[in-house]
Enzyme design. Structure first.
Site, PDB file in Angstrom:
ATOM      1  CG  HIS A   5       2.663  -3.030  -3.245  1.00 51.03           C
ATOM      2  ND1 HIS A   5       1.600  -2.931  -4.114  1.00 51.03           N
ATOM      3  CD2 HIS A   5       3.294  -1.840  -3.283  1.00 51.03           C
ATOM      4  CE1 HIS A   5       1.585  -1.722  -4.650  1.00 51.03           C
ATOM      5  NE2 HIS A   5       2.603  -1.049  -4.162  1.00 51.03           N
ATOM      6  CE1 TYR A   8       1.596  -5.604   3.161  1.00 51.86           C
ATOM      7  CE2 TYR A   8      -0.120  -7.026   2.260  1.00 51.86           C
ATOM      8  CZ  TYR A   8       1.051  -6.295   2.096  1.00 51.86           C
ATOM      9  OH  TYR A   8       1.664  -6.256   0.871  1.00 51.86           O
ATOM     10  NE  ARG A  28       0.353  -7.224  -3.913  1.00 49.19           N
ATOM     11  CZ  ARG A  28       0.588  -7.218  -2.602  1.00 49.19           C
ATOM     12  NH1 ARG A  28       1.520  -7.956  -2.078  1.00 49.19           N
ATOM     13  NH2 ARG A  28      -0.149  -6.460  -1.799  1.00 49.19           N
TER      14      ARG A  28
END
Ligand SMILES: Cc1ncc(C[n+]2csc(CCOP(=O)(O)OP(=O)(O)O)c2C)c(N)n1
Length: 358
Positions: A260, A269, A256
């Site tokens: 998100h 992260y 990705r």
């Protein structure tokens, strides 16, 4: 090409990242027109995705989950289906559902929070987006089983992420599918993260594909950024399902590239270096290089396609935004056939207060 079918967990791949095809014999049976159509879909969905992010920032749609980086996994797999097959998507599968016939303006209505966004046009076999993780898997398996009982030669494909494989619904669905030889494809886009949870914390198996062995079905690992390899493994899984040979678990290894959702900050992260190294594997660039090597691509064609996709997206936005606004009381209308008394009371009270405002 080895490992396209069967129980092998080595990565199936046809195109190298630089767009070269290692063995011409591995190429799927697709005409140049079909390959260009796949490329065009990937471009269209990249444009659509970018516009959706902007629309969210402008307050014109709600929270949106970008799919950038996953175009090959979605377009390649959806291309391998027949029109009567059914897609059971999660929330990030807009490219797969568009290829299967869901209009872009309708997808936009969904992200605007509009009920019409869930009502796919007749003849388009796409289930509504599924936000609860993995709950669409039993739906897809059940629909496949029903098709089998009815002797209807339909295949179902269910899209889910690596995070979904930690849910009970995945395991129940996979077990049922294999035990009852349901004609379905369990299509996992391993995009490396479940929000901030890396796949290494999600499972202790080396691959997602190998989980298939526990249920007694083939598991296939494919380079999810290689649209031709994804097409080929999905085509074979669909053939197996239609021939009564049961389900297949496909793990499309991808990334990705974006956040998100539009409310997520991925810099908390994952490192910029990691994102940059995956960006070099951009599925659109890889396919473009291949098409160019084959003599099917030119800068002029690119310009033409970019212009066309921009126009298509602009038209979809215009159409969605021109749709009549919902009635406020519709919020009560679509869950229950008959409203329970406490909700009926709330609806009446809303209607009364709206009347007072008039
Ligand atoms: C049943 C359930 N639990 C938790 C959530 C919250 N949630 C939303 S997205 C997400 C991560 C899903 O990751 P993955 O399945 O890998 O799909 P991806 O978002 O990467 O496409 C979670 C846990 C949810 N939507 N549903």
């Amino acid at each position: 090409m080895p490992n396209v079918t069967g129980t092998s967990y080595a990565m199936a791949r046809i195109l190298s990242p630089d767009g070269t095809c290692e063995r011409e014999a591995d190429l799927p049976d697709l005409s140049p027109e079909q390959m260009l159509a796949m490329y065009e879909w990937m471009l269209l969905m990249r444009t659509f995705d970018n516009r959706c992010i902007t629309l969210q920032r402008q307050g014109r749609i709600g929270t949106y989950p970008p799919l950038q980086g996953q175009e090959a996994a979605q377009v390649g797999s959806a291309f391998a289906l027949e029109k009567d097959d059914w897609i059971f998507p999660s929330y990030r599968d807009g490219a797969a559902t568009a290829v299967h016939g869901q209009p872009l303006d309708q997808a936009l209505l969904y992200w605007m929070g509009r009920e019409e966004g869930t009502a796919v046009p007749p003849g388009v076999n796409v289930f509504p987006n599924c936000i609860p993780i993995a709950t669409q898997i039993p739906h897809a398996v059940g629909a496949a089983w029903a098709a089998k009982l009815r002797q209807d030669p339909v295949v179902t494909i269910v899209y889910f992420g690596d995070g979904a494989t930690s849910e009970g619904d995945f395991h129940e669905g996979a077990n049922f599918a294999a035990t009852f030889q349901a004609p379905c494809i369990l299509f996992c886009q391993n995009n490396q993260y479940a929000i901030s949870m890396p796949v290494s914390r999600q499972t202790s198996t080396e691959t997602i594909a190998q989980k298939a062995a526990a249920y007694g079905m083939p598991g296939v690992r494919v380079d999810g950024n290689d649209v031709l390899a994804v097409y080929q493994v999905t085509k074979e899984a669909a053939r197996r399902a239609r021939a009564g040979e049961g389900p297949t678990l496909i793990e499309a290894v991808t990334y990705r590239l974006g956040a998100h959702t539009t409310v997520d900050d991925p810099s908390r992260y994952r490192s910029e270096d990691e994102v940059a190294s995956w960006a070099e594997h951009d599925p659109i660039v890889r396919f473009r290089r291949f098409l160019e090597r084959q003599g099917h691509w030119s800068p002029a064609l690119e310009e033409e396609l970019q212009e066309k996709t921009r126009r298509q997206v602009a038209e979809a936005i215009q159409k969605a935004e021109a749709a009549p606004p919902p009635r406020p009381e519709e919020i009560f209308d679509y869950v229950y056939a008959e409203l329970p008394p406490h909700l009926a009371e709330q609806k009446n009270s809303l209607l009364a207060s709206l009347k007072e405002d008039d």
